[in-house]
Design a protein around this motif. Structure first.
Motif, PDB file in Angstrom:
ATOM      1  N   MET A  11       0.953  -1.219   0.042  1.00  0.00           N
ATOM      2  CA  MET A  11      -0.002   0.096  -0.127  1.00  0.00           C
ATOM      3  C   MET A  11       0.925   1.306  -0.048  1.00  0.00           C
ATOM      4  SD  MET A  11      -2.838   1.342   2.779  1.00  0.00           S
ATOM      5  CE  MET A  11      -3.633   2.475   2.375  1.00  0.00           C
ATOM      6  N   PHE A  12       0.640   1.999  -0.929  1.00  0.00           N
ATOM      7  CA  PHE A  12       1.551   3.505  -1.165  1.00  0.00           C
ATOM      8  C   PHE A  12       0.884   4.483  -0.192  1.00  0.00           C
ATOM      9  CE2 PHE A  12       2.876   7.200  -3.465  1.00  0.00           C
ATOM     10  CZ  PHE A  12       4.196   7.024  -3.193  1.00  0.00           C
ATOM     11  N   LEU A  13       1.550   5.268   0.585  1.00  0.00           N
ATOM     12  CA  LEU A  13       1.073   6.220   1.425  1.00  0.00           C
ATOM     13  C   LEU A  13       1.615   7.657   0.742  1.00  0.00           C
ATOM     14  CD1 LEU A  13       2.114   4.641   5.078  1.00  0.00           C
ATOM     15  CD2 LEU A  13       0.042   4.766   3.937  1.00  0.00           C
ATOM     16  N   SER A  14       0.565   8.218  -0.090  1.00  0.00           N
ATOM     17  CA  SER A  14       1.045   9.076  -0.846  1.00  0.00           C
ATOM     18  C   SER A  14       0.958  10.594  -0.067  1.00  0.00           C
ATOM     19  CB  SER A  14      -0.168   9.237  -1.830  1.00  0.00           C
ATOM     20  OG  SER A  14      -0.019  10.534  -2.563  1.00  0.00           O
ATOM     21  N   ILE A  15       2.086  11.103  -0.288  1.00  0.00           N
ATOM     22  CA  ILE A  15       1.922  12.544   0.194  1.00  0.00           C
ATOM     23  C   ILE A  15       1.010  13.561  -0.247  1.00  0.00           C
ATOM     24  CG2 ILE A  15       3.498  14.783   0.645  1.00  0.00           C
ATOM     25  CD1 ILE A  15       4.467  12.254   1.989  1.00  0.00           C
ATOM     26  N   LYS A  16       0.688  13.326  -1.545  1.00  0.00           N
ATOM     27  CA  LYS A  16      -0.397  14.172  -2.206  1.00  0.00           C
ATOM     28  C   LYS A  16      -1.668  13.800  -1.350  1.00  0.00           C
ATOM     29  CE  LYS A  16       1.556  16.295  -5.681  1.00  0.00           C
ATOM     30  NZ  LYS A  16       1.678  17.732  -5.509  1.00  0.00           N
ATOM     31  N   GLN A  17      -2.195  12.624  -1.012  1.00  0.00           N
ATOM     32  CA  GLN A  17      -3.339  12.383  -0.392  1.00  0.00           C
ATOM     33  C   GLN A  17      -3.449  12.773   1.003  1.00  0.00           C
ATOM     34  OE1 GLN A  17      -3.856   8.192  -0.712  1.00  0.00           O
ATOM     35  NE2 GLN A  17      -5.240   8.368  -2.319  1.00  0.00           N
ATOM     36  N   MET A  18      -2.281  12.757   1.543  1.00  0.00           N
ATOM     37  CA  MET A  18      -1.911  13.217   3.081  1.00  0.00           C
ATOM     38  C   MET A  18      -2.079  14.935   3.242  1.00  0.00           C
ATOM     39  SD  MET A  18       1.022  10.992   4.716  1.00  0.00           S
ATOM     40  CE  MET A  18       1.780   9.826   3.722  1.00  0.00           C
ATOM     41  N   GLU A  19      -1.913  15.461   2.020  1.00  0.00           N
ATOM     42  CA  GLU A  19      -2.123  17.039   1.795  1.00  0.00           C
ATOM     43  C   GLU A  19      -3.496  17.519   2.160  1.00  0.00           C
ATOM     44  OE1 GLU A  19      -0.381  18.176  -1.472  1.00  0.00           O
ATOM     45  OE2 GLU A  19       1.712  18.341  -0.921  1.00  0.00           O
ATOM     46  N   LEU A  20      -4.346  16.488   1.723  1.00  0.00           N
ATOM     47  CA  LEU A  20      -5.719  16.656   2.055  1.00  0.00           C
ATOM     48  C   LEU A  20      -6.344  16.136   3.140  1.00  0.00           C
ATOM     49  CD1 LEU A  20      -6.678  15.558  -1.924  1.00  0.00           C
ATOM     50  CD2 LEU A  20      -6.404  17.830  -0.948  1.00  0.00           C
ATOM     51  N   ARG A  21      -6.005  14.867   3.508  1.00  0.00           N
ATOM     52  CA  ARG A  21      -6.690  14.359   4.765  1.00  0.00           C
ATOM     53  C   ARG A  21      -5.400  13.136   5.238  1.00  0.00           C
ATOM     54  NH1 ARG A  21      -7.783   9.512   2.879  1.00  0.00           N
ATOM     55  NH2 ARG A  21      -8.401   9.188   0.506  1.00  0.00           N
ATOM     56  N   GLU A  22      -5.788  12.880   6.379  1.00  0.00           N
ATOM     57  CA  GLU A  22      -4.972  11.799   7.191  1.00  0.00           C
ATOM     58  C   GLU A  22      -5.610  10.425   6.521  1.00  0.00           C
ATOM     59  OE1 GLU A  22      -4.631  11.243  11.682  1.00  0.00           O
ATOM     60  OE2 GLU A  22      -6.429   9.975  11.045  1.00  0.00           O
ATOM     61  N   ILE A  23      -4.431   9.554   6.236  1.00  0.00           N
ATOM     62  CA  ILE A  23      -4.727   8.100   5.524  1.00  0.00           C
ATOM     63  C   ILE A  23      -4.922   7.321   6.827  1.00  0.00           C
ATOM     64  CG2 ILE A  23      -3.915   6.561   4.149  1.00  0.00           C
ATOM     65  CD1 ILE A  23      -2.474   8.672   2.436  1.00  0.00           C
ATOM     66  N   ARG A  24      -5.946   6.491   6.719  1.00  0.00           N
ATOM     67  CA  ARG A  24      -6.069   5.462   7.434  1.00  0.00           C
ATOM     68  C   ARG A  24      -5.855   4.157   6.826  1.00  0.00           C
ATOM     69  NH1 ARG A  24      -8.363   6.907  12.210  1.00  0.00           N
ATOM     70  NH2 ARG A  24      -9.437   8.788  12.296  1.00  0.00           N
ATOM     71  N   PHE A  25      -5.379   3.048   7.561  1.00  0.00           N
ATOM     72  CA  PHE A  25      -5.204   1.842   6.829  1.00  0.00           C
ATOM     73  C   PHE A  25      -5.258   0.895   7.694  1.00  0.00           C
ATOM     74  CE2 PHE A  25      -0.977   3.722   8.281  1.00  0.00           C
ATOM     75  CZ  PHE A  25      -0.448   2.538   9.021  1.00  0.00           C
ATOM     76  N   ASP A  26      -5.922  -0.255   7.344  1.00  0.00           N
ATOM     77  CA  ASP A  26      -6.178  -1.274   8.128  1.00  0.00           C
ATOM     78  C   ASP A  26      -6.162  -2.634   6.885  1.00  0.00           C
ATOM     79  OD1 ASP A  26      -7.465  -3.445   9.580  1.00  0.00           O
ATOM     80  OD2 ASP A  26      -9.336  -2.558  10.089  1.00  0.00           O
ATOM     81  N   GLU A  27      -4.967  -3.323   6.869  1.00  0.00           N
ATOM     82  CA  GLU A  27      -4.397  -4.287   5.898  1.00  0.00           C
ATOM     83  C   GLU A  27      -4.245  -5.596   6.326  1.00  0.00           C
ATOM     84  OE1 GLU A  27      -4.398  -3.335   2.492  1.00  0.00           O
ATOM     85  OE2 GLU A  27      -5.079  -1.468   2.897  1.00  0.00           O
ATOM     86  N   THR A  28      -4.507  -6.588   5.763  1.00  0.00           N
ATOM     87  CA  THR A  28      -3.951  -7.738   5.990  1.00  0.00           C
ATOM     88  C   THR A  28      -3.142  -8.361   4.951  1.00  0.00           C
ATOM     89  OG1 THR A  28      -5.793  -8.225   7.457  1.00  0.00           O
ATOM     90  CG2 THR A  28      -4.387 -10.174   6.733  1.00  0.00           C
ATOM     91  N   PHE A  29      -1.784  -8.744   5.317  1.00  0.00           N
ATOM     92  CA  PHE A  29      -0.647  -9.460   4.172  1.00  0.00           C
ATOM     93  C   PHE A  29      -0.796 -10.755   4.631  1.00  0.00           C
ATOM     94  CE2 PHE A  29       0.172  -4.881   4.850  1.00  0.00           C
ATOM     95  CZ  PHE A  29       0.307  -4.292   3.563  1.00  0.00           C
ATOM     96  N   ALA A  30      -1.049 -11.635   3.465  1.00  0.00           N
ATOM     97  CA  ALA A  30      -0.897 -13.119   3.507  1.00  0.00           C
ATOM     98  C   ALA A  30       0.687 -13.328   3.740  1.00  0.00           C
ATOM     99  CB  ALA A  30      -1.555 -13.677   2.503  1.00  0.00           C
ATOM    100  N   PRO A  31       0.865 -14.491   4.098  1.00  0.00           N
ATOM    101  CA  PRO A  31       2.411 -14.963   4.125  1.00  0.00           C
ATOM    102  C   PRO A  31       2.899 -15.012   2.646  1.00  0.00           C
ATOM    103  CG  PRO A  31       1.259 -16.417   5.471  1.00  0.00           C
ATOM    104  CD  PRO A  31       0.071 -15.458   4.870  1.00  0.00           C
TER     105      PRO A  31
END
Length: 178
Positions: free
Chosen positions: A1-21
């Motif tokens: 998941m890419f945490l984009s600075i452009k998106q953060m300029e607009l709002r806080e990014i929330r993440f809830d992810e599950t990564f398989a082995p």
């Protein structure tokens, strides 16, 4: 998941992810996921900091590796919170030497338009893994004479060098009793 600075300029990014082995690459570090890695948290651009980002959250995963004593499988359940700060790599000048104060030592740096959550998680997992990776505190390891795993089968080997290793200490004890 890419945490984009452009998106953060607009709002806080929330993440809830599950990564398989297998989704996160730990091949170079001889460890692997023994189950899904679940992470949740937020990434935000801090105001008036010229691009400083704060990433915080928590993760849970079970990691597996080879036991350092018996070469069997060792499992490590990891559950940890993190609160990290990143600055753009442009803050570092390559031509001159830069001194970092105590607060900046714990800063990370990002390049381009943001950072990958997977890279952050890989680093956090590796930092949390113990240096001595054993399957249990009572692991008896491998017999140096016959090579058997002493956790699975007992061996009748006698350590011929044990007496020689402790001889100097025995001599000291004998001197005290004289």
């Amino acid at each position: 998941m890419f945490l984009s600075i452009k998106q953060m300029e607009l709002r806080e990014i929330r993440f809830d992810e599950t990564f398989a082995p297998g989704e996160l690459d730990f091949q170079d570090d001889e460890i692997q996921q023994g189950g899904p890695l679940h992470v949740e948290g937020t990434a935000e651009l801090l105001p008036n900091t010229e691009g400083q980002v704060r990433v915080r959250g928590k993760f849970e995963v079970r990691m597996e590796t080879e036991c350092d004593r018996c070469l069997g499988r060792a499992q490590f359940p990891l559950n940890n919170s993190f609160d990290l700060f990143y600055k753009p790599v442009s803050f570092i000048t390559r031509e001159e030497e830069v001194g970092l104060d105590e607060g900046e030592v714990e800063l990370g740096f990002y390049q381009g338009g943001g950072m990958e959550l997977e890279d952050i998680l890989r680093e956090q997992v590796l930092l949390l893994m113990p240096m001595q990776r054993v399957c249990g505190e009572d692991c008896r390891g491998i017999c140096p004479s016959c090579g058997k795993n002493r956790n699975e089968t007992p061996c009748d080997c006698k350590d011929e060098h044990a007496g020689a290793r402790w001889a100097a200490l025995r001599d000291l004890r004998n001197l005290e009793t004289l």
